[in-house]
Motif scaffolding. Sequence first.
Motif, short mmCIF file in Angstrom:
data_model
loop_
_atom_site.label_atom_id
_atom_site.label_comp_id
_atom_site.label_asym_id
_atom_site.label_seq_id
_atom_site.Cartn_x
_atom_site.Cartn_y
_atom_site.Cartn_z
N LEU A 1 0.81 -1.21 0.00
CA LEU A 1 0.00 0.00 0.00
C LEU A 1 0.85 1.27 0.00
CD1 LEU A 1 -2.66 -1.09 2.62
CD2 LEU A 1 -2.98 -0.91 0.14
N ALA A 2 1.90 1.28 0.83
CA ALA A 2 2.69 2.52 0.97
C ALA A 2 3.97 2.25 1.75
CB ALA A 2 1.86 3.59 1.68
N PHE A 3 4.90 3.19 1.58
CA PHE A 3 6.09 3.31 2.41
C PHE A 3 6.03 4.67 3.08
CE2 PHE A 3 8.99 0.62 -0.54
CZ PHE A 3 8.80 -0.51 0.24
N GLU A 4 6.65 4.71 4.24
CA GLU A 4 6.81 5.97 4.95
C GLU A 4 8.23 5.95 5.50
OE1 GLU A 4 4.09 8.41 8.13
OE2 GLU A 4 3.94 6.24 8.13
N ARG A 5 8.98 7.00 5.27
CA ARG A 5 10.36 7.00 5.75
C ARG A 5 10.36 7.11 7.26
NH1 ARG A 5 15.49 10.11 3.07
NH2 ARG A 5 17.03 8.88 4.19
N GLY A 6 10.95 6.12 7.90
CA GLY A 6 10.99 6.11 9.36
C GLY A 6 11.48 4.78 9.89
N PHE B 1 -8.09 -3.52 7.95
CA PHE B 1 -7.97 -2.44 6.97
C PHE B 1 -9.18 -1.53 7.08
CE2 PHE B 1 -7.23 -1.26 2.25
CZ PHE B 1 -6.45 -0.19 2.61
N CYS B 2 -9.13 -0.67 8.08
CA CYS B 2 -10.23 0.24 8.42
C CYS B 2 -10.12 1.53 7.61
CB CYS B 2 -10.17 0.56 9.91
SG CYS B 2 -8.58 1.29 10.40
N ALA B 3 -11.16 2.34 7.66
CA ALA B 3 -11.18 3.61 6.91
C ALA B 3 -10.03 4.54 7.30
CB ALA B 3 -12.53 4.30 7.07
N PRO B 4 -9.71 4.70 8.60
CA PRO B 4 -8.58 5.59 8.95
C PRO B 4 -7.23 5.08 8.40
CG PRO B 4 -9.98 5.27 10.86
CD PRO B 4 -10.45 4.30 9.82
N LEU B 5 -7.02 3.79 8.40
CA LEU B 5 -5.78 3.23 7.88
C LEU B 5 -5.74 3.37 6.36
CD1 LEU B 5 -3.13 1.85 8.43
CD2 LEU B 5 -4.33 -0.31 8.69
N GLU B 6 -6.88 3.17 5.73
CA GLU B 6 -6.95 3.36 4.27
C GLU B 6 -6.66 4.81 3.91
OE1 GLU B 6 -9.90 2.49 0.49
OE2 GLU B 6 -10.69 2.29 2.52
N ALA B 7 -7.21 5.75 4.64
CA ALA B 7 -6.97 7.18 4.39
C ALA B 7 -5.49 7.52 4.60
CB ALA B 7 -7.86 8.03 5.29
N HIS B 8 -4.89 6.95 5.64
CA HIS B 8 -3.47 7.22 5.92
C HIS B 8 -2.60 6.74 4.76
CE1 HIS B 8 0.17 7.85 8.21
NE2 HIS B 8 0.53 6.60 7.95
N THR B 9 -2.81 5.51 4.31
CA THR B 9 -1.98 4.97 3.23
C THR B 9 -2.25 5.70 1.91
OG1 THR B 9 -3.53 3.14 2.82
CG2 THR B 9 -1.67 2.71 4.30
N ARG B 10 -3.47 6.09 1.67
CA ARG B 10 -3.79 6.85 0.46
C ARG B 10 -3.05 8.19 0.48
NH1 ARG B 10 -9.09 8.45 0.78
NH2 ARG B 10 -9.48 6.36 1.41
N GLY B 11 -3.00 8.82 1.64
CA GLY B 11 -2.26 10.07 1.78
C GLY B 11 -0.77 9.90 1.51
N LEU B 12 -0.20 8.80 1.97
CA LEU B 12 1.21 8.53 1.72
C LEU B 12 1.48 8.32 0.24
CD1 LEU B 12 1.97 6.10 4.69
CD2 LEU B 12 2.71 8.49 4.46
N ARG B 13 0.55 7.69 -0.46
CA ARG B 13 0.72 7.41 -1.89
C ARG B 13 0.64 8.67 -2.74
NH1 ARG B 13 0.54 1.68 -3.79
NH2 ARG B 13 0.93 2.69 -5.76
N ARG B 14 0.04 9.72 -2.22
CA ARG B 14 -0.02 10.97 -2.99
C ARG B 14 1.38 11.49 -3.31
NH1 ARG B 14 -4.09 12.93 0.79
NH2 ARG B 14 -6.02 11.99 0.08
N ALA B 15 2.35 11.13 -2.47
CA ALA B 15 3.74 11.55 -2.70
C ALA B 15 4.41 10.72 -3.79
CB ALA B 15 4.53 11.47 -1.40
N GLY B 16 3.78 9.64 -4.21
CA GLY B 16 4.35 8.80 -5.27
C GLY B 16 4.23 7.33 -4.96
N ALA B 17 4.50 6.52 -5.97
CA ALA B 17 4.48 5.07 -5.81
C ALA B 17 5.53 4.67 -4.78
CB ALA B 17 4.75 4.39 -7.14
#
Length: 141
Positions: free
Chosen positions: A81-86, A110-126
């Motif tokens: 779904l996503a990466f986050e630097r950390g 895979f709840c709505a808040p987790l889906e929203a979080h990963t979608r936000g991370l993907r806005r920065a790129g694949a």
Amino acid sequence: MIRLSPLPGPCLLCGGGDGERKDGRWLCAICGWRYGDVPDDDLPRPRVDVVYYLRYERRVKIGTSANPRQRLARIRHDELLAFERGDRALEQQRHGEFAEWREAGEWFTFCAPLEAHTRGLRRAGAPWHQYARWVSETLQR
């Protein structure tokens, strides 16, 4: 707007094929590496820790790794779904944020808040493109 063109050959860092001309030089559109520069194979790759979000059916694993290709190859999953630097500190922070939906260990519904979080991370790129950029930035320091 950035105008992309095919690089003269694949990027030697990430394998990307598109780039942009900047100050008379080609830069890879994926990772920002200067085309023609050769990463020094005698030096170890820089450590770039990521928090990863893997979906398997209706669950998501939130984990961390300094070698995500190797780590993800060992975990059964349907989708990255996503990466986050950390590092582990950020991973533990995310575990706390989504604790209400914890199923077991590092697995969460895979709840709505987790889906929203990963979608936000993907806005920065694949995810793999982001990782390539982070490696490139670290090498260029």
